[in-house]
Design an enzyme around this catalytic site. Structure first.
Site, mmCIF file in Angstrom:
data_model
loop_
_atom_site.group_PDB
_atom_site.id
_atom_site.type_symbol
_atom_site.label_atom_id
_atom_site.label_comp_id
_atom_site.label_asym_id
_atom_site.label_seq_id
_atom_site.Cartn_x
_atom_site.Cartn_y
_atom_site.Cartn_z
ATOM 1 N N HIS A 193 10.320 2.763 -35.632
ATOM 2 C CA HIS A 193 9.510 3.607 -34.748
ATOM 3 C C HIS A 193 8.089 3.067 -34.532
ATOM 4 C CE1 HIS A 193 12.888 6.152 -35.264
ATOM 5 N NE2 HIS A 193 12.498 6.821 -36.324
ATOM 6 N N ARG B 16 36.683 13.324 -39.197
ATOM 7 C CA ARG B 16 37.783 13.379 -40.153
ATOM 8 C C ARG B 16 38.459 14.749 -40.199
ATOM 9 N NH1 ARG B 16 35.315 10.592 -45.162
ATOM 10 N NH2 ARG B 16 33.865 12.175 -44.496
ATOM 11 N N LYS C 88 5.052 10.988 -45.412
ATOM 12 C CA LYS C 88 5.582 12.352 -45.507
ATOM 13 C C LYS C 88 4.639 13.199 -46.349
ATOM 14 C CE LYS C 88 10.161 11.095 -44.451
ATOM 15 N NZ LYS C 88 10.308 11.361 -43.016
ATOM 16 N N HIS D 208 14.940 6.806 -31.462
ATOM 17 C CA HIS D 208 14.659 8.019 -30.688
ATOM 18 C C HIS D 208 13.195 8.128 -30.283
ATOM 19 C CE1 HIS D 208 13.342 9.836 -34.496
ATOM 20 N NE2 HIS D 208 12.818 10.827 -33.804
HETATM 21 C C1 BG6 Z 1 13.678 9.546 -38.412
HETATM 22 C C2 BG6 Z 1 13.397 9.290 -39.850
HETATM 23 O O1 BG6 Z 1 14.132 8.387 -37.782
HETATM 24 O O2 BG6 Z 1 12.475 9.978 -37.784
HETATM 25 C C3 BG6 Z 1 12.839 10.514 -40.523
HETATM 26 O O3 BG6 Z 1 14.594 8.899 -40.495
HETATM 27 C C4 BG6 Z 1 11.647 11.034 -39.774
HETATM 28 O O4 BG6 Z 1 12.506 10.242 -41.875
HETATM 29 C C5 BG6 Z 1 11.959 11.181 -38.299
HETATM 30 O O5 BG6 Z 1 11.298 12.296 -40.311
HETATM 31 C C6 BG6 Z 1 10.715 11.537 -37.509
HETATM 32 O O6 BG6 Z 1 11.070 11.831 -36.200
HETATM 33 P P1 BG6 Z 1 10.250 12.875 -35.337
HETATM 34 O O7 BG6 Z 1 10.948 12.863 -34.018
HETATM 35 O O8 BG6 Z 1 10.331 14.183 -36.052
HETATM 36 O O9 BG6 Z 1 8.859 12.360 -35.266
#
Ligand code: BG6
Length: 480
Positions: A238, A50, A329, A176
């Site tokens: 994940h 934006r 966490k 990821h």
């Molecule tokens: C993200 C989550 O997809 O993955 C986060 O939204 C999390 O909450 C993170 O902290 C963890 O990723 P990594 O690569 O640090 O293990």
């Protein structure tokens, strides 16, 4: 020295190009790929957002982002060269502004990729405008960030919207975790060795544990997280992906659909989780540290920052083998591990040896990536045949030196997009299947107004999570 295979020339447009993910991960990652020689020739990166910036303004922003998050300081001599490949187009995701400029900027004969690093509510608008303004072109690829819906209905709707403008082979849904080096190593370890696969089933495996523990809290992103919780934020995506790679049947080839077909079968075979098989937690306040509720700025929040659960897979390979998953966490350590705990020997020939000896294969995903196989040997000395368990421990960095240095997950995944390789991306049906399994769990909590158990910061989670596994005569591995 790792081998780098350059990718074809590309134009990569990053919607949300000034945002947090772009600055932290995507742009520094692209710079590192540039340094590594993978982003060659005339490839360009086009930020689109934006803000009313021009190319120079965008280059300044990226320069700062690389200084802050880059990790490639020693190569900053080449920064100017990289910055020269950057462009910027102010764009209105939900209106018409900027779209013809973007179209004029795109080149023919190069790979066109569009990264949706924006709020999910804009995915549909972007897909539609890419199409209606003729920006995409026939072979374009779109990269879609999480969260991919917040339930089955939302994911279906999103899949349908994307499908009305793009083919499935053009859609790259990012998780990821799949880009992490050691996560891919799961497949190499399982399917590249003769040792493990014959034992990888209910005849030899007692149970499997998957732990993704974090030390960070939700401070700073509470407003997103509080509507999501650990189940949606981590488990549905994940942890589910890790579970699939550990549990799937061997694909016939390492190829996108062959792998994704097998993962899908695992998700479809998951048993529903009963309320007594799952524990939710929320971190409490500690001396000098805010509670979850304070971090999330929601004093009445019932959102979970921790989940532990037990699940079963109804197929011939895994029936009867429990999988214990946990993530949270503000735990004791940042540590992600998959442990395959093998069954006890049916008989011990060593008289007087009453200790339980077990082979455990543990795959450390992060940090300190490596594998560790617990084996039983004779305790040295003259005391007879006394047995002791010792680790056959290998840290990849020790074994491989510099070659263990791998690109960060985002870097790898972006390069895979340019290569047109979807193996490490989620297919639409996979995401839907994962929500189909997750939804009833979350709906159950909502229906019961379930209150998460408080846990101490720096611990291994709530006491109930220990009970979940103790009742089965087993115990969690240490979070270290
Ligand atoms: C993200 C989550 O997809 O993955 C986060 O939204 C999390 O909450 C993170 O902290 C963890 O990723 P990594 O690569 O640090 O293990």
């Amino acid at each position: 020295v790792s081998r780098v295979i350059p990718v074809d020339t590309f134009d990569l447009v990053i919607f949300g190009g000034t945002g947090d993910l772009a600055r932290r991960k995507i742009l520094p990652g692209l710079f590192r790929r540039f340094i590594a020689g993978q982003m060659t020739g005339e490839s360009r990166v086009i930020g689109a957002a934006r803000s009313e910036l021009d190319d120079a303004g965008y280059r300044d922003l990226v320069c700062e982002a690389i200084a802050e998050f880059g990790g490639a300081e020693k190569d900053s001599g080449r920064l100017e060269e990289f910055l020269a490949r950057l462009h910027y187009v102010p764009i209105d995701a939900t209106g018409e502004g900027g779209w013809s400029d973007l179209r004029d900027l795109m080149r023919d004969g190069v790979v066109r990729a569009f990264y949706f690093s924006v709020a999910p509510s804009l995915f549909g608008a972007l897909a539609e405008r890419l199409h209606s303004n003729d920006v995409a072109g026939p072979d374009a690829r779109i990269v879609v960030e999480k969260p991919f819906g917040r339930d089955l209905g939302g994911a279906r709707e999103l899949n349908a919207t994307l499908a009305s403008h793009f083919d499935e082979r053009q859609i790259y849904r990012i998780d990821h975790y799949l880009g992490k080096e050691t996560v891919q190593n799961l497949m190499a370890i399982r399917f590249g060795n003769v040792l493990f696969e014959p034992l990888w089933n209910s005849h030899y495996v007692d149970h499997i544990q998957i732990t993704v523990a974090e030390t960070v809290g939700v401070g700073g992103r509470g407003s997103y997280y509080d509507k999501s919780g650990a189940m949606r934020d981590m488990v549905q995506n994940h942890l589910m992906q890790l579970l699939c790679l550990i549990a799937m049947e061997p694909p016939s080839q390492f190829e996108a659909d062959a792998v994704r077909d097998e993962k899908l079968k695992v998700i479809r075979a998951l048993q529903p989780v009963e309320p007594h098989q799952i524990v939710r937690g929320q971190y409490d306040a500690a001396a000098g540290a805010a509670s979850y509720r304070e971090d999330a700025e929601n004093p009445r929040s019932f959102t979970e920052s921790f989940v532990a659960l037990k699940l079963g897979i109804s197929n011939l390979r895994w029936a009867g083998v429990p999988f214990y998953l946990r993530t949270g966490k503000k735990l004791k350590a940042r540590s992600s591990e998959i442990a395959v705990v093998f069954k006890d020997l049916p008989h011990s020939m060593f008289e007087g040896d009453e200790k339980r000896h077990r082979n455990i294969l543990s795959i450390r995903l992060q940090p300190n990536e490596g594998i560790d196989l617990q084996v039983t040997i004779k305790e040295p000395g003259p005391g007879g045949m006394r047995l002791v368990d010792v680790p056959l421990d290998m840290t990849f960095a020790d074994a491989l030196g510099d070659e263990a240095e791998a690109p960060d997950a985002y870097e790898r995944l972006i390069m895979d997009v340019i290569r047109g390789n979807q193996t490490l991306f989620m297919r639409g049906d996979e995401v839907e299947a994962a929500w189909r399994w997750t939804d009833p769990i979350i709906e159950g909590w909502e229906a019961r107004s379930d209150v998460p158990k408080l846990y101490e910061q720096g611990s291994s989670g709530p006491e109930d999570a220990q009970m979940l596994i103790h009742r089965d005569g087993r115990r969690w591995r240490d979070i270290r």
